[in-house]
Design a protein around this motif. Structure first.
Motif, PDB file in Angstrom:
ATOM      1  N   UNK A  33     -13.212  -7.650  -1.557  1.00  0.00           N
ATOM      2  CA  UNK A  33     -12.197  -8.239  -2.421  1.00  0.00           C
ATOM      3  C   UNK A  33     -11.789  -7.297  -3.550  1.00  0.00           C
ATOM      4  N   UNK A  34     -12.730  -6.493  -4.039  1.00  0.00           N
ATOM      5  CA  UNK A  34     -12.421  -5.578  -5.140  1.00  0.00           C
ATOM      6  C   UNK A  34     -12.450  -4.124  -4.700  1.00  0.00           C
ATOM      7  N   UNK A  35     -12.244  -3.896  -3.387  1.00  0.00           N
ATOM      8  CA  UNK A  35     -12.181  -2.549  -2.877  1.00  0.00           C
ATOM      9  C   UNK A  35     -10.822  -1.917  -3.121  1.00  0.00           C
ATOM     10  N   UNK A  36     -10.728  -0.628  -2.846  1.00  0.00           N
ATOM     11  CA  UNK A  36      -9.478   0.110  -2.962  1.00  0.00           C
ATOM     12  C   UNK A  36      -9.033   0.505  -1.547  1.00  0.00           C
ATOM     13  N   UNK A  37      -7.731   0.382  -1.281  1.00  0.00           N
ATOM     14  CA  UNK A  37      -7.213   0.557   0.082  1.00  0.00           C
ATOM     15  C   UNK A  37      -6.138   1.632   0.109  1.00  0.00           C
ATOM     16  N   UNK A  38      -6.039   2.289   1.252  1.00  0.00           N
ATOM     17  CA  UNK A  38      -5.034   3.328   1.467  1.00  0.00           C
ATOM     18  C   UNK A  38      -4.638   3.306   2.941  1.00  0.00           C
ATOM     19  N   UNK A  39      -3.470   3.855   3.234  1.00  0.00           N
ATOM     20  CA  UNK A  39      -3.048   3.939   4.625  1.00  0.00           C
ATOM     21  C   UNK A  39      -3.933   4.929   5.379  1.00  0.00           C
ATOM     22  N   UNK A  40      -4.211   4.619   6.639  1.00  0.00           N
ATOM     23  CA  UNK A  40      -5.040   5.521   7.465  1.00  0.00           C
ATOM     24  C   UNK A  40      -4.251   6.786   7.778  1.00  0.00           C
ATOM     25  N   UNK A  72      -0.025 -10.175  -6.824  1.00  0.00           N
ATOM     26  CA  UNK A  72       1.017 -10.384  -7.838  1.00  0.00           C
ATOM     27  C   UNK A  72       2.407 -10.145  -7.271  1.00  0.00           C
ATOM     28  N   UNK A  73       2.527  -9.160  -6.386  1.00  0.00           N
ATOM     29  CA  UNK A  73       3.827  -8.842  -5.807  1.00  0.00           C
ATOM     30  C   UNK A  73       4.186  -9.746  -4.632  1.00  0.00           C
ATOM     31  N   UNK A  86       0.843  -1.197   0.000  1.00  0.00           N
ATOM     32  CA  UNK A  86       0.000   0.000   0.000  1.00  0.00           C
ATOM     33  C   UNK A  86       0.883   1.254   0.000  1.00  0.00           C
ATOM     34  N   UNK A  87       1.952   1.210   0.800  1.00  0.00           N
ATOM     35  CA  UNK A  87       2.900   2.339   0.815  1.00  0.00           C
ATOM     36  C   UNK A  87       3.524   2.543  -0.567  1.00  0.00           C
ATOM     37  N   UNK A  88       3.737   1.432  -1.295  1.00  0.00           N
ATOM     38  CA  UNK A  88       4.349   1.509  -2.626  1.00  0.00           C
ATOM     39  C   UNK A  88       3.369   1.975  -3.694  1.00  0.00           C
ATOM     40  N   UNK A  89       2.105   2.112  -3.325  1.00  0.00           N
ATOM     41  CA  UNK A  89       1.122   2.626  -4.273  1.00  0.00           C
ATOM     42  C   UNK A  89       0.055   1.647  -4.721  1.00  0.00           C
ATOM     43  N   UNK A  90       0.160   0.368  -4.299  1.00  0.00           N
ATOM     44  CA  UNK A  90      -0.889  -0.589  -4.655  1.00  0.00           C
ATOM     45  C   UNK A  90      -2.174  -0.237  -3.909  1.00  0.00           C
TER      46      UNK A  90
END
Length: 302
Positions: A295-302, A256-257, A244-248
């Motif tokens: 499962x198909x949501x988008x995530x970000x750091x709080x 994949x990573x 997530x920090x890397x931008x995923x």
């Protein structure tokens, strides 16, 4: 910190009873897969009067082998660790044949309700017909002729997952909670990562000497192995945060990573494992998403 050293050495001996400890025998179902390893282990505990743990799936050859192994012995109880179709369905037929009482934590249920529009990917793998005659609470026991089994409730893989401790032996039948050959699948909504980690700590607080799991061979040093499992899960959690920090933002990109060296056939289960970690991280306030974790949501750091 060390990760677990998995043990892939196992001879399933299909159709043949294998004595593995005093008063304990193992019989493995010929249902190998990427998720079941060489097959599901059923256990027979006792002497002339016995309990069967996890009779397995509807499998004619396995039922015949079980009945042959049980010939001349009274079967008083059939214990079911959890209600996935590779563990519990044969309980019904075995009960009809022997008159034994079925025992478990309870019927199948998800760890949480389905979100709007969500589909349970493991719905077809769940045995929703099983209803135990005896529902055991945590630390409740049932005794037979020369044996006593105590339920250790260990939700995580499923909400109704239970391990069973054979009193006086240091043995725990750990089902799918702790296995020597691989990590456990924790897949929402059936599974919960926060529940799984809490259950791992619960078993770590004990002093058992050997685990007999639902698939594969024994866990010979449970405490050190479980510490490795705990480390592995924490490393996965950190890997999710790093992606997530890397931008995923999406789970498929994270998979994949993080799982680039994993058999692609298991990437679907890996995505559910990442979702389980994300549910836990959202619950802890470290990650945010719009609406409930999906499962198909988008995530970000709080």
């Amino acid at each position: 910190m060390s990760v677990p050293e998995f043990d892939l050495a196992f001879e399933p001996a299909y159709g043949r009873v294998v004595p593995i400890a005093p008063g304990v025998e193992r019989l493995t179902v010929n249902n190998p897969s990427a998720f079941t390893f060489h097959g599901t282990n059923s256990y027979i505990v006792g002497g002339s009067s016995v309990a069967v743990i996890d009779p397995g799936p509807e499998n004619e050859a396995h039922f015949a082998a079980l009945m042959a192994a049980l010939k001349g012995r009274e079967v008083t109880h059939i214990f079911v660790s959890h209600t996935h179709r590779d563990h519990s369905p044969l309980a019904k037929r075995l009960k009809e044949a022997t008159g034994a009482l079925t025992v478990g934590e309870g019927p199948h249920r998800a760890a949480r309700p389905l979100h709007e529009g969500e589909i349970n990917p493991f719905a077809e793998s769940s045995d929703t017909d099983f209803r135990p005659d005896i529902m055991l609470g945590d630390n409740e026991s049932i005794s037979g002729d020369g044996w006593e089994l105590t339920a250790l409730l260990t939700p995580g893989h499923t909400a109704n997952h239970a391990c069973f401790a054979l009193e006086g032996s240091g043995i725990v039948f750990s089902a799918d909670h702790v296995m020597a050959w691989a990590t456990t699948i924790v897949a929402p909504p059936d599974g919960s990562m926060s529940d799984y980690m809490a259950s791992l700590e619960r078993l770590l607080a004990r002093d058992d000497r050997r685990f007999f799991p639902g698939h594969g061979g024994p866990v010979m040093e449970p405490a050190s192995f479980m510490r490795g499992l705990r480390t592995h899960r924490r490393m996965r959690e950190r890997a999710v945060l790093e992606r997530i920090k890397a931008g995923d933002r999406l789970i498929p990109d994270m998979v994949k990573a993080i799982y680039r060296d994993t058999d692609p056939r298991l990437h679907g289960a890996a995505a559910l494992s990442v979702l389980a970690h994300l549910e836990d991280l959202v619950g802890k306030g470290q990650v945010e998403t719009d609406g409930p974790p999906a499962l198909f949501g988008a995530y970000r750091l709080a």
